[in-house]
Design an enzyme around this catalytic site. Sequence first.
Site, PDB file in Angstrom:
ATOM      1  N   ASN A  15       0.767  -1.118  -0.180  1.00 15.40           N
ATOM      2  CA  ASN A  15       0.038   0.036  -0.073  1.00 15.40           C
ATOM      3  C   ASN A  15       1.074   1.285  -0.084  1.00 15.40           C
ATOM      4  O   ASN A  15       1.477   1.638   1.023  1.00 15.40           O
ATOM      5  CB  ASN A  15      -0.852   0.082   1.361  1.00 15.40           C
ATOM      6  N   TRP A  16       0.864   1.749  -0.932  1.00 12.60           N
ATOM      7  CA  TRP A  16       1.972   3.141  -1.346  1.00 12.60           C
ATOM      8  C   TRP A  16       1.205   4.403  -0.663  1.00 12.60           C
ATOM      9  O   TRP A  16       1.987   5.217  -0.501  1.00 12.60           O
ATOM     10  CB  TRP A  16       2.028   3.379  -2.763  1.00 12.60           C
ATOM     11  N   LYS A  17       0.074   4.382  -0.171  1.00 10.88           N
ATOM     12  CA  LYS A  17      -0.480   5.466   0.408  1.00 10.88           C
ATOM     13  C   LYS A  17      -0.227   6.712  -0.627  1.00 10.88           C
ATOM     14  O   LYS A  17      -0.504   6.544  -1.603  1.00 10.88           O
ATOM     15  CB  LYS A  17       0.067   5.715   1.804  1.00 10.88           C
ATOM     16  N   HIS A 103      -9.343   1.224   5.271  1.00 14.20           N
ATOM     17  CA  HIS A 103      -7.960   1.514   5.795  1.00 14.20           C
ATOM     18  C   HIS A 103      -8.147   2.356   7.045  1.00 14.20           C
ATOM     19  O   HIS A 103      -9.018   3.164   6.929  1.00 14.20           O
ATOM     20  CB  HIS A 103      -7.030   1.968   4.947  1.00 14.20           C
ATOM     21  N   GLU A 105      -6.449   4.740   8.243  1.00 16.71           N
ATOM     22  CA  GLU A 105      -6.328   6.140   7.753  1.00 16.71           C
ATOM     23  C   GLU A 105      -7.445   6.645   7.047  1.00 16.71           C
ATOM     24  O   GLU A 105      -7.901   7.954   7.447  1.00 16.71           O
ATOM     25  CB  GLU A 105      -4.967   6.199   7.069  1.00 16.71           C
ATOM     26  N   GLU A 173      -4.870  -4.865  10.635  1.00 18.64           N
ATOM     27  CA  GLU A 173      -3.822  -3.827  10.734  1.00 18.64           C
ATOM     28  C   GLU A 173      -4.034  -3.225  12.225  1.00 18.64           C
ATOM     29  O   GLU A 173      -4.866  -2.045  12.143  1.00 18.64           O
ATOM     30  CB  GLU A 173      -3.994  -2.864   9.826  1.00 18.64           C
ATOM     31  N   GLY A 179       2.957   2.388  10.577  1.00 17.17           N
ATOM     32  CA  GLY A 179       4.110   3.259  10.393  1.00 17.17           C
ATOM     33  C   GLY A 179       4.987   3.730  11.693  1.00 17.17           C
ATOM     34  O   GLY A 179       5.561   4.429  12.095  1.00 17.17           O
ATOM     35  N   SER A 218       3.845  -2.267  10.131  1.00 18.12           N
ATOM     36  CA  SER A 218       5.157  -2.206  10.244  1.00 18.12           C
ATOM     37  C   SER A 218       5.740  -3.599   9.943  1.00 18.12           C
ATOM     38  O   SER A 218       6.987  -4.197  10.673  1.00 18.12           O
ATOM     39  CB  SER A 218       5.672  -1.879  11.676  1.00 18.12           C
ATOM     40  N   GLY A 239       2.827  -1.092   4.090  1.00 22.43           N
ATOM     41  CA  GLY A 239       2.984   0.163   3.749  1.00 22.43           C
ATOM     42  C   GLY A 239       4.292   0.782   3.395  1.00 22.43           C
ATOM     43  O   GLY A 239       4.829   0.552   2.379  1.00 22.43           O
ATOM     44  N   GLY A 240       5.031   1.269   4.504  1.00 21.77           N
ATOM     45  CA  GLY A 240       6.671   2.009   3.905  1.00 21.77           C
ATOM     46  C   GLY A 240       7.323   1.175   3.308  1.00 21.77           C
ATOM     47  O   GLY A 240       8.242   1.477   2.272  1.00 21.77           O
TER      48      GLY A 240
HETATM   49  P1  13P Z   1       3.299   0.388   7.545  1.00 25.49           P
HETATM   50  O1  13P Z   1       3.790  -0.880   7.118  1.00 25.49           O
HETATM   51  O2  13P Z   1       4.166   1.546   6.983  1.00 25.49           O
HETATM   52  O3  13P Z   1       3.273   0.257   9.050  1.00 25.49           O
HETATM   53  O4  13P Z   1       1.927   0.384   6.945  1.00 25.49           O
HETATM   54  C1  13P Z   1       1.050  -0.387   7.164  1.00 25.49           C
HETATM   55  C2  13P Z   1      -0.237  -0.041   6.448  1.00 25.49           C
HETATM   56  O5  13P Z   1      -1.115   0.746   6.887  1.00 25.49           O
HETATM   57  C3  13P Z   1      -0.517  -0.956   5.236  1.00 25.49           C
HETATM   58  O6  13P Z   1      -1.830  -0.735   4.726  1.00 25.49           O
END
Ligand code: 13P
Length: 260
Positions: A15-17, A103, A105, A173, A179, A218, A239-240
């Site tokens: 997920n590149w957000k 998600h 967020e 999640e 993050g 993470s 994510g990251g």
């Molecule tokens: P991180 O891997 O950066 O913690 O993000 C997880 C995430 O929200 C994937 O949707």
Amino acid sequence: MVKDGGGIRPLIAGNWKMNGDKASVAEILAVRDALAGPLADLPADVMIAPPATLIAGFAAALGASPVLLAGQDCHPKPDGAHTGDIAAEMLRDAGAVAVIVGHSERRADHGETSSIVSEKAMAAHRAGLTAIVCIGETKDERTAGKTVAVVCGQLKDSLPASATSENTVIAYEPVWAIGTGLTPTPDDVKDVHAAIRSDLATLLGQEGTKMRILYGGSVKPDNAAVLMAVENVDGALVGGASLKASDFLAIVRTYEAKRC
Ligand code: 13P
């Protein structure tokens, strides 16, 4: 997306957000090339969810590659006066085969309730997309001992009646793990995934026993193997660490060792 003979075929999704631009195609191409070469018979599906602006270009660049593309959100409706929103049908038209819905967020930043998430998952199904339905508890909810109640409540209220093991993936999640570099212990992940599996079986019968349940929060190259080895963890939502092909591929390679 297909399943292995007996078990559940895992999915590693990035997920590149709100990150990336046209030049980021280089990362996608590096993943494509690894899957065409060293990782050609990987027993897992690999997916990237870039910002919606990049999906069509990435789809063109990927061509016939097995790398799958996904959106990060969709509107419940197929079209209409909804300025700034994107329909599931539009994501599919651009080249996506799936969309992330609910998600944390989006739940936090846009006030999305599980009932809205369910409508979005239904929209994904209507458009022929796989819905990746995200659920997870906050730090306070975990501290209060409410993790399973919160997560299973979100699961029940976010899953539309149209959900099957083919068209829906669950992503657990924990909000506090996203993050932050923090992760639950493998035992904690096992407990929550077992509760999700049990409720899926109650809600959907046989379909619930086959539905993929991803862990997200993470996930990094150095912890992926331990997390992916947990019972009922059928892959990761990253994510990251999905932004750089080398890190993402290191996580994907977790499944290389499991190849028969
Ligand atoms: P991180 O891997 O950066 O913690 O993000 C997880 C995430 O929200 C994937 O949707």
